[in-house]
Design a protein around this motif. Sequence first.
Motif, PDB file in Angstrom:
ATOM      1  N   GLY A 167     -17.314  28.717 -57.140  1.00 37.75           N
ATOM      2  CA  GLY A 167     -17.087  28.263 -55.780  1.00 37.75           C
ATOM      3  C   GLY A 167     -15.702  28.455 -55.209  1.00 37.75           C
ATOM      4  N   ALA A 168     -14.701  28.634 -56.048  1.00 36.97           N
ATOM      5  CA  ALA A 168     -13.325  28.759 -55.540  1.00 36.97           C
ATOM      6  C   ALA A 168     -13.189  30.000 -54.661  1.00 36.97           C
ATOM      7  N   PRO A 169     -12.478  29.895 -53.539  1.00 35.97           N
ATOM      8  CA  PRO A 169     -12.340  31.054 -52.662  1.00 35.97           C
ATOM      9  C   PRO A 169     -11.341  32.096 -53.166  1.00 35.97           C
ATOM     10  N   PRO A 172       5.891  40.987 -64.461  1.00 35.45           N
ATOM     11  CA  PRO A 172       4.579  40.463 -64.071  1.00 35.45           C
ATOM     12  C   PRO A 172       4.399  40.512 -62.559  1.00 35.45           C
ATOM     13  N   HIS A 173       3.164  40.664 -62.142  1.00 38.72           N
ATOM     14  CA  HIS A 173       2.822  40.747 -60.720  1.00 38.72           C
ATOM     15  C   HIS A 173       1.552  39.916 -60.537  1.00 38.72           C
ATOM     16  N   THR A 174       1.632  38.872 -59.731  1.00 44.25           N
ATOM     17  CA  THR A 174       0.490  37.980 -59.539  1.00 44.25           C
ATOM     18  C   THR A 174       0.159  37.884 -58.062  1.00 44.25           C
ATOM     19  N   VAL A 175      -1.131  38.069 -57.734  1.00 45.79           N
ATOM     20  CA  VAL A 175      -1.562  38.041 -56.338  1.00 45.79           C
ATOM     21  C   VAL A 175      -2.862  37.245 -56.204  1.00 45.79           C
ATOM     22  N   PRO A 176      -3.039  36.573 -55.063  1.00 49.07           N
ATOM     23  CA  PRO A 176      -4.314  35.894 -54.800  1.00 49.07           C
ATOM     24  C   PRO A 176      -5.336  36.906 -54.297  1.00 49.07           C
ATOM     25  N   VAL A 177      -6.561  36.793 -54.808  1.00 50.26           N
ATOM     26  CA  VAL A 177      -7.623  37.723 -54.405  1.00 50.26           C
ATOM     27  C   VAL A 177      -8.940  36.976 -54.237  1.00 50.26           C
ATOM     28  N   TRP A 178      -9.800  37.510 -53.380  1.00 47.67           N
ATOM     29  CA  TRP A 178     -11.181  37.039 -53.277  1.00 47.67           C
ATOM     30  C   TRP A 178     -11.941  37.625 -54.455  1.00 47.67           C
ATOM     31  N   PHE A 179     -12.990  36.915 -54.900  1.00 47.56           N
ATOM     32  CA  PHE A 179     -13.670  37.348 -56.119  1.00 47.56           C
ATOM     33  C   PHE A 179     -15.065  36.748 -56.224  1.00 47.56           C
ATOM     34  N   THR A 180     -15.841  37.304 -57.127  1.00 47.62           N
ATOM     35  CA  THR A 180     -17.092  36.684 -57.545  1.00 47.62           C
ATOM     36  C   THR A 180     -17.039  36.492 -59.050  1.00 47.62           C
ATOM     37  N   TRP A 181     -17.824  35.535 -59.522  1.00 45.06           N
ATOM     38  CA  TRP A 181     -17.882  35.189 -60.945  1.00 45.06           C
ATOM     39  C   TRP A 181     -19.306  35.361 -61.446  1.00 45.06           C
ATOM     40  N   ASP A 182     -19.457  36.114 -62.527  1.00 47.29           N
ATOM     41  CA  ASP A 182     -20.729  36.258 -63.229  1.00 47.29           C
ATOM     42  C   ASP A 182     -20.368  36.306 -64.712  1.00 47.29           C
ATOM     43  N   ASP A 183     -20.285  35.153 -65.312  1.00 45.94           N
ATOM     44  CA  ASP A 183     -19.789  34.952 -66.675  1.00 45.94           C
ATOM     45  C   ASP A 183     -20.174  36.094 -67.609  1.00 45.94           C
ATOM     46  N   PRO A 184     -19.192  36.784 -68.178  1.00 46.20           N
ATOM     47  CA  PRO A 184     -17.754  36.592 -68.209  1.00 46.20           C
ATOM     48  C   PRO A 184     -16.981  37.525 -67.273  1.00 46.20           C
ATOM     49  N   ALA A 210      -6.187  33.010 -62.862  1.00 45.21           N
ATOM     50  CA  ALA A 210      -6.028  31.556 -62.809  1.00 45.21           C
ATOM     51  C   ALA A 210      -6.519  31.053 -61.460  1.00 45.21           C
ATOM     52  N   LEU A 211      -7.243  29.952 -61.513  1.00 47.65           N
ATOM     53  CA  LEU A 211      -7.605  29.262 -60.280  1.00 47.65           C
ATOM     54  C   LEU A 211      -6.458  28.350 -59.885  1.00 47.65           C
ATOM     55  N   ASP A 212      -6.363  28.050 -58.593  1.00 54.12           N
ATOM     56  CA  ASP A 212      -5.446  27.002 -58.176  1.00 54.12           C
ATOM     57  C   ASP A 212      -5.839  25.733 -58.919  1.00 54.12           C
ATOM     58  N   THR A 213      -4.864  24.934 -59.305  1.00 52.73           N
ATOM     59  CA  THR A 213      -5.211  23.678 -59.957  1.00 52.73           C
ATOM     60  C   THR A 213      -5.813  22.734 -58.933  1.00 52.73           C
ATOM     61  N   ALA A 214      -6.634  21.826 -59.421  1.00 48.52           N
ATOM     62  CA  ALA A 214      -7.252  20.813 -58.572  1.00 48.52           C
ATOM     63  C   ALA A 214      -6.849  19.446 -59.105  1.00 48.52           C
ATOM     64  N   GLU A 215      -7.210  18.420 -58.361  1.00 49.80           N
ATOM     65  CA  GLU A 215      -6.945  17.046 -58.789  1.00 49.80           C
ATOM     66  C   GLU A 215      -5.481  16.856 -59.190  1.00 49.80           C
ATOM     67  N   ALA A 260     -23.388  39.071 -54.064  1.00 43.95           N
ATOM     68  CA  ALA A 260     -22.849  37.718 -54.226  1.00 43.95           C
ATOM     69  C   ALA A 260     -21.577  37.537 -53.400  1.00 43.95           C
ATOM     70  N   PHE A 261     -20.758  38.560 -53.368  1.00 47.18           N
ATOM     71  CA  PHE A 261     -19.515  38.530 -52.594  1.00 47.18           C
ATOM     72  C   PHE A 261     -19.815  38.371 -51.105  1.00 47.18           C
ATOM     73  N   GLY A 262     -20.790  39.143 -50.628  1.00 52.19           N
ATOM     74  CA  GLY A 262     -21.177  39.066 -49.217  1.00 52.19           C
ATOM     75  C   GLY A 262     -21.648  37.675 -48.833  1.00 52.19           C
ATOM     76  N   ARG A 263     -22.444  37.051 -49.696  1.00 49.65           N
ATOM     77  CA  ARG A 263     -22.911  35.679 -49.423  1.00 49.65           C
ATOM     78  C   ARG A 263     -21.754  34.676 -49.472  1.00 49.65           C
ATOM     79  N   LYS A 264     -20.893  34.818 -50.458  1.00 52.13           N
ATOM     80  CA  LYS A 264     -19.792  33.863 -50.640  1.00 52.13           C
ATOM     81  C   LYS A 264     -18.816  33.883 -49.474  1.00 52.13           C
ATOM     82  N   TYR A 265     -18.490  35.072 -48.980  1.00 54.78           N
ATOM     83  CA  TYR A 265     -17.439  35.191 -47.966  1.00 54.78           C
ATOM     84  C   TYR A 265     -17.953  35.402 -46.548  1.00 54.78           C
TER      85      TYR A 265
END
Length: 156
Positions: free
Chosen positions: A22-24, A37-49, A74-79, A105-110
Amino acid sequence: MSTRLLDPAVPVEAHAGERLAGAPVIWLGTVAPDGRPHTVPVWFTWDDPKVTIFSRPDTAKVGHLRAHAAVSVALDTAEEGTDVVTGSGKAVLTELARVERALDAFGRKYAPVLGEQPLDAWLMTFSLPIVVTLDRLVAWRSTSAGLEYRSLPSAG
């Protein structure tokens, strides 16, 4: 088919799977040729693994992946930082025809974020699929019963 990392019968693993589904945004870490190191936020889909990302072909992350396939996510931390999901694995640059399930799945999610823009138009810019197969996932969260922690795959 790759082996799943998460067992939905284990609460902390089921929770990590829900967050990944569910994370965007997921943070993708690559390594530049000079070792930086180079870290960027990206849109994604998850289908384990697997994490599937769609990128512009001309980005730094794609250049890094052409030289070195190892990545972190890494996901943004929650709580307030007590709900964490991170992982690592190998990325492959591929073709749209090879990721049709992830593309659906990507099309539905976004769809709500894309609004009136059709996915096909969006893909004219973000045309390069990146498929990350995670071989390690770490998840922990604080609950009223205490800390739930998983490092997967687990030893033994």
